[in-house]
Write an enzyme that holds these catalytic residues in place. Structure first.
Site, short mmCIF file in Angstrom:
data_model
loop_
_atom_site.label_atom_id
_atom_site.label_comp_id
_atom_site.label_asym_id
_atom_site.label_seq_id
_atom_site.Cartn_x
_atom_site.Cartn_y
_atom_site.Cartn_z
N SER A 43 0.84 -1.10 0.03
CA SER A 43 0.17 0.00 -0.10
C SER A 43 0.82 1.34 0.12
O SER A 43 0.83 2.25 -0.49
CB SER A 43 -0.95 -0.15 1.25
OG SER A 43 -0.21 -0.20 2.46
N GLU A 44 2.15 1.24 0.59
CA GLU A 44 2.99 2.36 0.46
C GLU A 44 4.38 1.83 0.52
O GLU A 44 4.65 0.95 0.98
CB GLU A 44 2.77 3.24 1.79
CG GLU A 44 1.42 4.01 2.04
CD GLU A 44 0.89 5.00 0.96
OE1 GLU A 44 2.09 5.50 0.27
OE2 GLU A 44 0.11 5.12 0.79
N THR A 45 5.09 2.56 -0.18
CA THR A 45 6.74 2.56 -0.08
C THR A 45 7.16 4.01 0.36
O THR A 45 6.97 4.99 -0.30
CB THR A 45 7.32 2.15 -1.37
OG1 THR A 45 6.69 0.94 -2.05
CG2 THR A 45 8.82 2.16 -1.37
#
Length: 263
Positions: A43-45
């Site tokens: 969902s996020e980096t």
């Protein structure tokens, strides 16, 4: 380039919300940063880079786009700096699209100071009825970049089946679905978060959404401290305290993977 994968807002591996944390040591283009985030497909980096004045640059990318604020990837970045990358500062200062954000620690608990997102209740109207059965709806609100609906019960939130096409048509960053917890629960409220327009059908635990949820539930209850749980399939918990125009989000994190990107 060194990276860690961290599960945030949990003390158990493979729960909470996963974020990849990359320690930038060479300059990369935005296209390369986006490509790496798509490769991780989390969902996020988060990308962290040391600045000369002791601060850290922090940027967040979903698999599809860069975003203005992300709670779980900030928690993951702080955890990685303290436990994996040898940083000893008791206060971490991140320079982001949303200004300077700070994270402090008390043993294993980390506390992030984020801007409080003001919410305004609105007539549910057609937009809310397009994503949920009106008989389940208790209220609706605008919440910064997101829209919010309150359902009749925690069970209704748990059982909510998202119509992702209808949610994408709302033209917001995402949709927050929330309800008060059951009276016997130690939790104050539950939530889920859907952001198909950002490349995330359902986010497991969303710190930025709780910047709005804190304000929404404060208006309804008169309280300024909460315990909350995001009831996705992975699930996650966080404690919340409103301090003026700041919301303090506290939680745990655990590292699950480490490695090096061949960049």
């Amino acid at each position: 380039m060194k990276y860690r994968v961290v599960d945030a807002f949990t003390q158990q591996k493979f729960c909470g919300n996963s974020a990849a944390v990359c320690l930038l040591e060479v300059g990369l283009t935005d296209e390369e940063l986006q490509g790496i985030a798509a490769e991780f497909n989390l969902s996020e980096t988060a990308y962290i880079e040391s600045l000369a004045n002791g601060q850290w640059s922090l940027r967040w990318f979903t698999p599809a786009m860069e975003v203005n604020l992300c709670g779980h990837a900030t928690l993951a970045a702080a955890h990685a700096l303290w436990t994996e990358f040898g940083v000893n500062d008791e206060v971490l200062r991140f320079i982001t699209r949303s200004g300077e954000l700070t994270v402090t620690r008390n043993n294993d608990v980390m506390a992030m100071r984020f801007p409080l997102t003001m919410t305004s209740q609105v007539d549910a109207g057609r937009w809310a009825h397009s994503v949920v059965d009106p008989s389940l709806l208790r209220g609706a609100a605008e919440a910064g970049e997101d829209l919010l609906i309150e359902l009749l019960s925690a069970d209704a939130v748990q059982r909510f089946v998202p119509d992702l096409v209808s949610i994408a048509a709302l033209k917001s960053r995402g949709l927050i679905v929330t309800a008060a917890a059951d009276s016997a629960s130690p939790i104050d409220f539950v939530s889920r978060f859907f952001a198909p327009n950002a490349g995330i059908n359902e986010d497991p635990v969303t710190g930025s959404a709780h910047c709005a949820l804190a304000h929404y539930w404060s208006l309804k209850t008169g309280k300024n401290t909460f315990s909350a749980r995001q009831v996705s399939s992975r699930g996650g918990a966080l404690d919340i305290c409103i301090d003026g125009d700041v919301v303090v989000l506290s939680g745990y994190a655990v590292t699950t993977m480490k490695g090096e990107l061949l960049i």
